[in-house]
Design a protein around this motif. Structure first.
Motif, mmCIF file in Angstrom:
data_model
loop_
_atom_site.group_PDB
_atom_site.id
_atom_site.type_symbol
_atom_site.label_atom_id
_atom_site.label_comp_id
_atom_site.label_asym_id
_atom_site.label_seq_id
_atom_site.Cartn_x
_atom_site.Cartn_y
_atom_site.Cartn_z
ATOM 1 N N ILE A 79 1.409 -1.027 -0.116
ATOM 2 C CA ILE A 79 0.022 -0.375 -0.113
ATOM 3 C C ILE A 79 0.739 1.031 0.190
ATOM 4 O O ILE A 79 0.835 1.595 -0.396
ATOM 5 C CB ILE A 79 -1.102 -0.533 1.859
ATOM 6 C CG1 ILE A 79 -1.950 -1.127 1.401
ATOM 7 C CG2 ILE A 79 -1.695 1.528 1.169
ATOM 8 C CD1 ILE A 79 -2.639 -1.505 2.189
ATOM 9 N N HIS A 80 2.170 1.619 1.230
ATOM 10 C CA HIS A 80 3.023 2.406 1.108
ATOM 11 C C HIS A 80 3.480 2.773 -0.856
ATOM 12 O O HIS A 80 3.404 4.045 -1.088
ATOM 13 C CB HIS A 80 3.657 1.587 1.984
ATOM 14 C CG HIS A 80 4.903 3.087 2.552
ATOM 15 N ND1 HIS A 80 4.245 4.672 3.288
ATOM 16 C CD2 HIS A 80 5.787 3.250 1.944
ATOM 17 C CE1 HIS A 80 5.006 5.416 3.311
ATOM 18 N NE2 HIS A 80 6.120 4.844 3.060
ATOM 19 N N TYR A 81 4.055 1.523 -0.956
ATOM 20 C CA TYR A 81 4.846 1.351 -2.522
ATOM 21 C C TYR A 81 3.897 2.632 -3.478
ATOM 22 O O TYR A 81 4.238 3.126 -4.124
ATOM 23 C CB TYR A 81 5.157 -0.104 -2.774
ATOM 24 C CG TYR A 81 6.135 0.583 -4.433
ATOM 25 C CD1 TYR A 81 7.197 -0.092 -4.362
ATOM 26 C CD2 TYR A 81 5.560 -0.255 -5.025
ATOM 27 C CE1 TYR A 81 7.949 0.667 -5.291
ATOM 28 C CE2 TYR A 81 5.671 -0.590 -6.368
ATOM 29 C CZ TYR A 81 7.066 0.094 -6.475
ATOM 30 O OH TYR A 81 7.802 0.256 -7.558
ATOM 31 N N GLY A 82 2.087 2.123 -3.405
ATOM 32 C CA GLY A 82 1.454 2.692 -4.093
ATOM 33 C C GLY A 82 1.192 3.356 -4.493
ATOM 34 O O GLY A 82 1.241 4.314 -4.991
ATOM 35 N N ARG A 83 1.029 4.808 -2.399
ATOM 36 C CA ARG A 83 0.704 5.295 -2.271
ATOM 37 C C ARG A 83 2.302 6.318 -2.912
ATOM 38 O O ARG A 83 2.163 7.071 -3.566
ATOM 39 C CB ARG A 83 1.091 5.592 -1.209
ATOM 40 C CG ARG A 83 -0.718 5.491 -0.628
ATOM 41 C CD ARG A 83 -0.925 6.881 0.824
ATOM 42 N NE ARG A 83 -2.183 6.084 1.480
ATOM 43 C CZ ARG A 83 -2.565 4.888 1.997
ATOM 44 N NH1 ARG A 83 -0.899 4.960 3.609
ATOM 45 N NH2 ARG A 83 -3.033 4.385 2.560
ATOM 46 N N LYS A 84 3.135 6.021 -3.214
ATOM 47 C CA LYS A 84 3.945 6.632 -3.270
ATOM 48 C C LYS A 84 4.502 7.236 -4.470
ATOM 49 O O LYS A 84 4.485 8.206 -5.132
ATOM 50 C CB LYS A 84 5.583 5.943 -2.883
ATOM 51 C CG LYS A 84 6.792 6.904 -2.310
ATOM 52 C CD LYS A 84 7.842 5.420 -1.322
ATOM 53 C CE LYS A 84 9.447 5.735 -2.173
ATOM 54 N NZ LYS A 84 10.091 5.294 -1.255
ATOM 55 N N LYS A 85 4.219 5.891 -5.900
ATOM 56 C CA LYS A 85 4.157 5.553 -6.823
ATOM 57 C C LYS A 85 3.032 6.488 -7.491
ATOM 58 O O LYS A 85 3.358 7.428 -8.532
ATOM 59 C CB LYS A 85 4.211 4.859 -7.473
ATOM 60 C CG LYS A 85 4.630 3.659 -8.579
ATOM 61 C CD LYS A 85 4.478 3.089 -8.791
ATOM 62 C CE LYS A 85 4.490 2.052 -9.769
ATOM 63 N NZ LYS A 85 4.297 1.006 -10.523
ATOM 64 N N ALA A 86 1.948 6.450 -6.852
ATOM 65 C CA ALA A 86 0.687 7.905 -6.600
ATOM 66 C C ALA A 86 1.013 8.805 -7.447
ATOM 67 O O ALA A 86 0.817 10.041 -8.029
ATOM 68 C CB ALA A 86 0.004 7.517 -6.062
ATOM 69 N N LEU A 87 1.552 9.531 -5.689
ATOM 70 C CA LEU A 87 2.670 10.889 -5.616
ATOM 71 C C LEU A 87 3.217 11.160 -6.555
ATOM 72 O O LEU A 87 3.102 12.137 -7.179
ATOM 73 C CB LEU A 87 3.179 10.632 -4.665
ATOM 74 C CG LEU A 87 2.041 10.793 -2.761
ATOM 75 C CD1 LEU A 87 2.762 10.943 -1.801
ATOM 76 C CD2 LEU A 87 1.439 12.443 -3.089
#
Lengths: 377, 164
Positions: A364-372
Motif C-alpha cells: 500500500i505504501h509503495y502504491g501511494r508513493k508511486k501515485a504521488l
C-alpha cells in the motif's frame, strides 16, 4: 525397537524447538525422520511396531477430521463456501495435476500428486491464524471455509481412489450398510454414549480408542476402505458429543500422528533417480498456484486484491493430508516429492503468514508513493 | 438506545467467535479457541488492522469482572469467586451501606436468610469489624454489611433490604 525410542526422543526435541521458535512442527518431524532414516543416518527403520503406530496416527487424524465435519454448517452458508472452495479446487488441483503430468508423472500418479498439491494443511493454517492473531480478519472466515471444503474433496478423492479396484455396486452397498450401522448406533444409542463419555474413569478414553480401531479392522474385514469408515465414524459420533470425543481422542492423535510424520520421513529414499529440478518446479508451482487461487478468491468474495494476498499468505502450507495421500496411494517417488513439497511449503507458508500484514502495508505504501510521483503538478 | 447486536459463530477447528459493534461503530470480537486461550480483538471505526490480546481463562474472567464494574465500586464493592473444582460454583461477596430504614432492626427481624438466601458474614461499624454477627445483632445507620451468596441472592438482598 531402539530405533523407535530414538525417533520418539528426537520428536520430543523437535516439538520443543517448534514451540519455542513458533514454526510449524510437521516439516520438522519429516526432516527428523529423513535424517534418521533411509536417506540420512539409517539408524531408524520402519518395522512392524512403528508401522502399527503410524497407522493409528493416520486413523486418528481422519477420525478427528470426521468429528469436525459438520455438514449442516456448509448447508447454512452454501454460496460462499462453494464459490471459494470451487475456485481453489479448479485452480490448485488443475495446476498441480497438469504440472505433474507434464513433468512426466503417469496419469494416475499426477492425480495423486495433484491432490496432495491441492490440499492445504488445516492443522498448520489454523495454528498460524491463532498464533498470528488473525482470527478477526475478514479473510479468516473464508480461509476456514475453504479448508472445510477441501476436507470434503479429500473424502471424495479417498473414495474414488479406493473404489477404482472394486466391484462398484457391492462396494457401495457395503459402505452404505456400514454408514447406516454407525449412524443408527449414534442415533439410538446417543444417551448411552453420552453417559459413557461422562464417566470419570478409564471408560471414555478406552471406548474412543476401541471404537476407532474396531471400525478400522472391521472395514478391512469387509473390504471397504478403513480411511473412509473412520472419517464416517467421526462424523456419526459428532452427532452425540463431539467435544468429549475430541478430548478423549486428542492424546492418541497427538502422539501417534507425530510417529506417522516421523516414519513417513524415515521411509523417504533419495537414492533412486530423484530428479530434483522436477521437485523444485512442483514446489514453486505450489506457492504460485495458491497465489492465483487466493487472488481470485479475494477478488470474488471480498472484492479486494489485498484480501487475496492475505488468503494466499495463510494458505501456502501443505501438510498432514498431503502426506496421508502419499502414504496411502503414492509410489516412493511420489512420497519423496510430497515430503519435499510439505517441507518447503510449510516453511515458506509460516513466513508469509507471519509477515503478511507487513507485506500488505508495504505494498500500500509503495502504491501511494508511486501515485504521488505520477501526480501531475 | 439501539440494541447491541451480538453475532456468534462457530468456526470449525478454531473455536467460537462472538462479535459486536458498539454504538460508536467500533468492533469488539472475542474468540474462545480450541487451544483453551481467549483472544480479544478491537477494531476502531475506520481502521483496518485490529489489535489483539490473548488471555488465559483466568485472565479473561478477571477482565470480565472489571468490565461488569464489579471490582471498582468504591464503598460498595463486590468480588465474584469461581471455584472450578466445585462444579463451577460462583460465590459473590458484596458490601452494602445500611440505610436508615433498616436502622434499629436485627438480622432476625429482617429475615435476611429466609427472604434473600444471602448471609451477612461481617459488619463494619466505626472502623470496627464484627465478624459473623449473631441473629440478634442490631443494625445502625452507617454500618457496612458484608454479604455472601450467589449473585441472584445478592441482588435480592440489595432489593429487599437496602432499598425500601
Amino acid at each position: 525397537m531402539e530405533g523407535f525410542i530414538i525417533a520418539l526422543f528426537v520428536c520430543l526435541v523437535l516439538a520443543l524447538i517448534s514451540k519455542y521458535l513458533s514454526i510449524p512442527a510437521i516439516p520438522l518431524y519429516i526432516l527428523g525422520g529423513i535424517l534418521l532414516g533411509k536417506a540420512g543416518l539409517g539408524i531408524v527403520h520402519l518395522d512392524d511396531v512403528s508401522h502399527f503406530f503410524s497407522e493409528i496416527g493416520l486413523l486418528f487424524l481422519l477420525f478427528f477430521m470426521g468429528l469436525e465435519l459438520k455438514l449442516e454448517r456448509i448447508v447454512a452458508n452454501p454460496t460462499k463456501v462453494l464459490t471459494a472452495g470451487l475456485i481453489g479446487l479448479t485452480v490448485d488441483m488443475g495446476i498441480g495435476f497438469t504440472g505433474a503430468y507434464l513433468l512426466g508423472f503417469s496419469l494416475m500418479e499426477a492425480f495423486i500428486v495433484g491432490a496432495a498439491f491441492y490440499i492445504t494443511s488445516t492443522a498448520i493454517v489454523v495454528t498460524s491464524l491463532i498464533e498470528n492473531r488473525k482470527l478477526m480478519f475478514k479473510e479468516t472466515e473464508t480461509i476456514i471455509w475453504v479448508t472445510v471444503f477441501e476436507d470434503i474433496i479429500l473424502i471424495i478423492i479417498l473414495a474414488l481412489l479406493s473404489a477404482s479396484d472394486q466391484i462398484l455396486l457391492l462396494f457401495f452397498v457395503k459402505i452404505a450398510l456400514a454408514l447406516a450401522f454407525m449412524y443408527a448406533i449414534s442415533f439410538y444409542g446417543k444417551e448411552f454414549l453420552i453417559s459413557v463419555l461422562d464417566r470419570e474413569d478409564e471408560l471414555p478414553i478406552l471406548f474412543t480408542f476401541a471404537a476407532v480401531l474396531v471400525t478400522a479392522s472391521f472395514s478391512l474385514y469387509l473390504g471397504i476402505p478403513e480411511t473412509l469408515m473412520v472419517i464416517a465414524l467421526g462424523a456419526a459420533l459428532a452427532t452425540t458429543d463431539p467435544d468429549a470425543f475430541e478430548q478423549h481422542a486428542r492424546p492418541f492423535k497427538d502422539v501417534f500422528l507425530v510417529m506417522f510424520f516421523v516414519f513417513f520421513g524415515v521411509t523417504i529414499d533419495f537414492s533412486g533417480g530423484i530428479n530434483w529440478s522436477i521437485i523444485a518446479i512442483i514446489c514453486a508451482l505450489a506457492v504460485l498456484s495458491k497465489l492465483i487461487s487466493g487472488m481470485i478468491i479475494g477478488l470474488v468474495i471480498h472484492n479486494s486484491a489485498m484480501s487475496g494476498l492475505e488468503i494466499w499468505a495463510n494458505m501456502i502450507s501443505r501438510g498432514e493430508f498431503s502426506i496421508a495421500l502419499a502414504v496411502l496411494y503414492g509410489s516412493p517417488l511420489i512420497a519423496t516429492t510430497v515430503a519435499v513439497l510439505v517441507i518447503v511449503t510449510a516453511i515458506v507458508g509460516s513466513f508469509t503468514a507471519k509477515y503478511s500484514t507487513r507485506l500488505r502495508s508495504g505494498i500500500i505504501h509503495y502504491g501511494r508513493k508511486k501515485a504521488l510521483m505520477h501526480r501531475p503538478n | 438506545m439501539s440494541a447491541m447486536s451480538l453475532r456468534s459463530l462457530n468456526l470449525p477447528g478454531v473455536g467460537t467467535k462472538y462479535e459486536f459493534q458498539t454504538d460508536k461503530g467500533d468492533t469488539v470480537a472475542i474468540f474462545f479457541t480450541k487451544t483453551g486461550t481467549i483472544q480479544m480483538y478491537t477494531l476502531q471505526k475506520g481502521c483496518h488492522t485490529p489489535s489483539a490480546a490473548e488471555m488465559t481463562p483466568v485472565e479473561a474472567r478477571r477482565l470480565g469482572n472489571i468490565l461488569t464494574g464489579a471490582i471498582i465500586e468504591a464503598d460498595q464493592e463486590s468480588v465474584e469467586i469461581a471455584f472450578s473444582a466445585l462444579a463451577d460454583l460462583r460465590v459473590t461477596i458484596h458490601s452494602f451501606l445500611i440505610p436508615k430504614t433498616v436502622s434499629g432492626k436485627t438480622i432476625e427481624d429482617l429475615q435476611i436468610r429466609a427472604k434473600t438466601g444471602a448471609t451477612v458474614i461481617a459488619v463494619c461499624r466505626n472502623d470496627m469489624n464484627i465478624v459473623n454477627p449473631a441473629p440478634s445483632f442490631v443494625f445502625e445507620a452507617g454500618d457496612t454489611a458484608l454479604v455472601i451468596g450467589e449473585s441472584d441472592q445478592i441482588k435480592m438482598f440489595e432489593r429487599q433490604i437496602t432499598v425500601d
